[in-house]
Design a protein around this motif. Structure first.
Motif, PDB file in Angstrom:
ATOM      1  N   TYR A 125      -2.912  -5.874  -6.718  1.00  0.00           N
ATOM      2  CA  TYR A 125      -2.943  -5.059  -5.508  1.00  0.00           C
ATOM      3  C   TYR A 125      -4.257  -5.265  -4.760  1.00  0.00           C
ATOM      4  N   SER A 169      -2.876   0.053   1.134  1.00  0.00           N
ATOM      5  CA  SER A 169      -2.668  -0.755  -0.062  1.00  0.00           C
ATOM      6  C   SER A 169      -1.588  -1.804   0.159  1.00  0.00           C
ATOM      7  N   ARG A 176       0.712  -4.922  -2.017  1.00  0.00           N
ATOM      8  CA  ARG A 176       1.112  -5.589  -3.255  1.00  0.00           C
ATOM      9  C   ARG A 176       1.038  -7.094  -3.031  1.00  0.00           C
TER      10      ARG A 176
END
Length: 416
Positions: free
Chosen positions: A298, A344, A346
């Motif tokens: 991440y 955030s 991925r």
């Protein structure tokens, strides 16, 4: 006198008028007929709509000054909804005043801090069009608002008239204002040249009122000082609370709080307002930086207020993350966690930061819609996009940055 707010002239020199909104236009507007025309006109959001409105009003025999004022205000009201919501439809503005005004949700938090500290009589010095005073008065505080520009002060008086005797608006200098009856100050020194339309930024040495006077005043009683978020940290008072504020992803201001308005033990704060909710980090000092670590599953981009407040290390600890590079504000970790203080992503895969390598990966994933973010690379995202092959229905985020001393491209997906 404009409505219920009392407008009076203070002694002392004032900044000369320079700008688009003329007092003659304002005088023409502030009549029952002028205000009725403005109310009937509705929102104007484009140059074409403005031109059509001008032609229609002039054909109806309206005077040029009144037409200019009404059409200009209709356009500014439309733009002001982003800051003032439904209140914008009942306010007047100058272009420069709107650009510099505090967003109403942010101003409401300023007012809440004043009330929580038990302060009731506020001097808003450099009130502009009255955005902060609107929140102060709405919270039940008594307000003495001052602005050095005559037209701006008159507009503030109109905007605050609904509060009657609880608000006075003065055309005058902050430095010569009588502050004998107030128990707190709100100071928003002008950081642009005087005017109502085309203005330019000035350096801290040319703020009005001067910063030396501002910080002297702030040392004498509880005060909030609104500054630009990029203000030199070394020039801030060491014994004050410094709070950086972001709203919906943009860092909008730095506030220096003194006296009873500064929270005990707090010297650094990052306030993040997003989707109608508030989140805050506070600390007694800058947070130590987190250790550098290799790219994990991440990637986290700290909010600008967190970066300005130098509290990235605090967020890294919360996320069990580390710095991707010691000089770039990206965090990375393997935990599937996020926070209100970061965006955030991925990670899908990494590749060299060149258009051919990136295009091969984009085509392989069928990506036709791409968000491009960059830090630590001298590249224009819009120009770089034109060099990429985008084909398909999928979407992703491309992060151009530096890691391990090299430029890299990271293909990722946003995490909600």
């Amino acid at each position: 006198m404009l409505g219920g707010a009392r407008a009076r002239r203070a002694r002392g020199p004032v900044r000369p008028y320079a700008g688009r909104v003329q007092m003659s236009e304002l005088t023409a507007l502030l009549t029952p007929h002028g205000l009725a025309l403005l109310g009937d006109l509705g929102p104007i959001s484009s140059t074409a709509e403005a031109a059509q409105a001008v032609s229609r009003l002039r054909a109806a025999g309206e005077a040029p000054d009144l037409v200019a004022a009404v059409v200009g205000q209709a356009h500014l009201r439309q733009k002001a909804t982003a800051k003032f919501g439904e209140f914008a439809s009942r306010m007047l503005f100058t272009r420069a005043g709107l650009e510099q005004a505090t967003r109403l949700p942010v101003a409401a938090r300023h007012a809440g801090r004043m009330r929580a500290a038990g302060l009731t009589r506020i001097a808003d010095l450099g009130c502009g069009i009255g955005g902060d005073s609107l929140a102060f008065a709405g919270a039940g505080l008594t307000v003495q608002a001052v602005d050095a520009d005559e037209v701006t002060a008159a507009i503030a008086a109109y905007n605050l008239a609904v509060f009657g005797a609880d608000v006075t608006v003065t055309h005058g200098q902050a430095e010569t204002s009588d502050l004998g009856v107030v128990d707190a100050l709100w100071l928003d020194p002008a950081r642009r040249t005087a005017g109502h339309r085309e203005t330019r930024r000035v350096g801290a040495a040319d703020y009005a009122p001067p910063l030396e006077w501002v910080f002297d005043a702030a040392a004498s009683r509880p005060t909030g000082v609104k500054l630009g978020p990029g203000h030199d940290r070394a020039a801030l008072p060491a014994d004050a609370e410094t709070q950086w504020v972001s709203a919906d992803g943009s860092v909008v201001e730095l506030v220096v709080w003194t006296g009873a308005l500064a929270r005990p033990g707090v010297r650094r704060a990052a306030l993040v307002l997003r989707d109608g909710r508030a989140h805050e980090l506070t600390a007694a000092a800058d947070a130590p930086d987190a250790a550098v670590r290799p790219l994990g599953g991440y990637l986290h981009e700290p909010d600008g207020a967190v970066i300005r407040a130098r509290l990235i290390g605090t967020v890294a600890q919360q996320l069990d993350a580390g710095m991707l590079d010691p000089r770039i504000a990206y965090l990375t970790g393997d935990g599937a966690v996020t926070s209100p203080f970061v965006q955030s992503f991925r990670v899908r895969e990494t590749m060299p930061a060149n258009a051919k390598a990136i295009s091969r990966v984009l085509v392989a994933h069928g990506i036709g819609r791409l968000e491009i973010k960059k830090r630590g690379m001298d590249v224009d995202p819009a120009a770089f996009r034109r060099s990429l092959t985008l084909r398909g229905d999928a979407e992703a985020t491309l992060v151009l940055t530096r890691a391990g001393g090299k430029h890299v491209a990271i293909l990722a997906d946003r995490v909600g």
